[in-house]
Design a protein around this motif. Structure first.
Motif, PDB file in Angstrom:
ATOM      1  N   LEU A  78       9.634  -4.199 -11.985  1.00  0.00           N
ATOM      2  CA  LEU A  78       9.241  -5.610 -12.065  1.00  0.00           C
ATOM      3  C   LEU A  78       7.728  -5.748 -12.168  1.00  0.00           C
ATOM      4  O   LEU A  78       7.216  -6.543 -12.970  1.00  0.00           O
ATOM      5  CB  LEU A  78       9.733  -6.382 -10.836  1.00  0.00           C
ATOM      6  N   LYS A  79       7.013  -4.990 -11.365  1.00  0.00           N
ATOM      7  CA  LYS A  79       5.549  -5.053 -11.404  1.00  0.00           C
ATOM      8  C   LYS A  79       5.023  -4.612 -12.772  1.00  0.00           C
ATOM      9  O   LYS A  79       4.097  -5.212 -13.312  1.00  0.00           O
ATOM     10  CB  LYS A  79       4.942  -4.179 -10.295  1.00  0.00           C
ATOM     11  N   ARG A  80       5.649  -3.568 -13.318  1.00  0.00           N
ATOM     12  CA  ARG A  80       5.235  -3.086 -14.622  1.00  0.00           C
ATOM     13  C   ARG A  80       5.535  -4.142 -15.699  1.00  0.00           C
ATOM     14  O   ARG A  80       4.705  -4.448 -16.540  1.00  0.00           O
ATOM     15  CB  ARG A  80       5.963  -1.777 -14.935  1.00  0.00           C
ATOM     16  N   PRO A  86      -2.053  -3.638  -8.590  1.00  0.00           N
ATOM     17  CA  PRO A  86      -2.048  -3.411  -7.143  1.00  0.00           C
ATOM     18  C   PRO A  86      -3.268  -4.059  -6.498  1.00  0.00           C
ATOM     19  O   PRO A  86      -4.347  -4.101  -7.081  1.00  0.00           O
ATOM     20  CB  PRO A  86      -2.097  -1.892  -6.998  1.00  0.00           C
ATOM     21  N   LYS A  87      -3.048  -4.600  -5.312  1.00  0.00           N
ATOM     22  CA  LYS A  87      -4.160  -5.207  -4.572  1.00  0.00           C
ATOM     23  C   LYS A  87      -5.032  -4.116  -3.983  1.00  0.00           C
ATOM     24  O   LYS A  87      -4.542  -3.073  -3.557  1.00  0.00           O
ATOM     25  CB  LYS A  87      -3.639  -6.100  -3.447  1.00  0.00           C
ATOM     26  N   ALA A  88      -6.317  -4.401  -3.933  1.00  0.00           N
ATOM     27  CA  ALA A  88      -7.247  -3.459  -3.303  1.00  0.00           C
ATOM     28  C   ALA A  88      -6.989  -3.465  -1.802  1.00  0.00           C
ATOM     29  O   ALA A  88      -6.675  -4.498  -1.207  1.00  0.00           O
ATOM     30  CB  ALA A  88      -8.684  -3.874  -3.600  1.00  0.00           C
ATOM     31  N   LEU A  89      -7.118  -2.304  -1.206  1.00  0.00           N
ATOM     32  CA  LEU A  89      -6.944  -2.224   0.246  1.00  0.00           C
ATOM     33  C   LEU A  89      -8.074  -2.960   0.939  1.00  0.00           C
ATOM     34  O   LEU A  89      -9.238  -2.827   0.567  1.00  0.00           O
ATOM     35  CB  LEU A  89      -6.919  -0.762   0.705  1.00  0.00           C
ATOM     36  N   ARG A  90      -7.708  -3.742   1.925  1.00  0.00           N
ATOM     37  CA  ARG A  90      -8.719  -4.469   2.691  1.00  0.00           C
ATOM     38  C   ARG A  90      -9.165  -3.634   3.874  1.00  0.00           C
ATOM     39  O   ARG A  90      -8.366  -3.002   4.541  1.00  0.00           O
ATOM     40  CB  ARG A  90      -8.162  -5.787   3.213  1.00  0.00           C
ATOM     41  N   ARG A  91     -10.428  -3.680   4.123  1.00  0.00           N
ATOM     42  CA  ARG A  91     -10.944  -3.009   5.310  1.00  0.00           C
ATOM     43  C   ARG A  91     -11.034  -4.033   6.418  1.00  0.00           C
ATOM     44  O   ARG A  91     -11.129  -5.225   6.168  1.00  0.00           O
ATOM     45  CB  ARG A  91     -12.318  -2.413   5.028  1.00  0.00           C
TER      46      ARG A  91
END
Length: 97
Positions: A78-80, A86-91
């Motif tokens: 589905l994403k493709r 993809p969301k960037a990882l939050r710090r």
């Protein structure tokens, strides 16, 4: 937590509901718990309303039948298909000192 044997639970339900505001009321049958009276959270109420809705139940039955028949699409596919990045990882947030 208040416990009351079913045969001794002769007060009106409203009395147990009032008591349940302070602590859960567990009703037992032959010493075994069978029901609890306690306040519902907003989320629990919403879950109950949705999960007992006949339309929702029918949708879930159809979805389960489709999954069992292998008629599903993976989340990755589905994403493709919809080009979801993809969301960037939050710090963690920095604390002010």
């Amino acid at each position: 937590m208040m416990r009351v044997e079913m045969t001794d639970a002769t007060a009106p339900l409203s009395a147990y509901a009032r008591k349940a505001r302070r602590e859960p009321v567990v009703v037992t049958l032959h010493g075994k718990p069978v029901v609890v009276v306690r306040p519902l959270t907003k989320e629990e109420w919403e879950d109950l309303v949705v999960s007992t809705d006949p339309n929702f139940i029918e949708i879930m039955k159809r979805s389960r039948a489709q999954a069992k028949a292998g008629q599903t699409i993976s989340l990755q596919d589905l994403k493709r298909k919809y080009r979801v990045k993809p969301k960037a990882l939050r710090r963690g947030r920095r604390r002010a000192r």
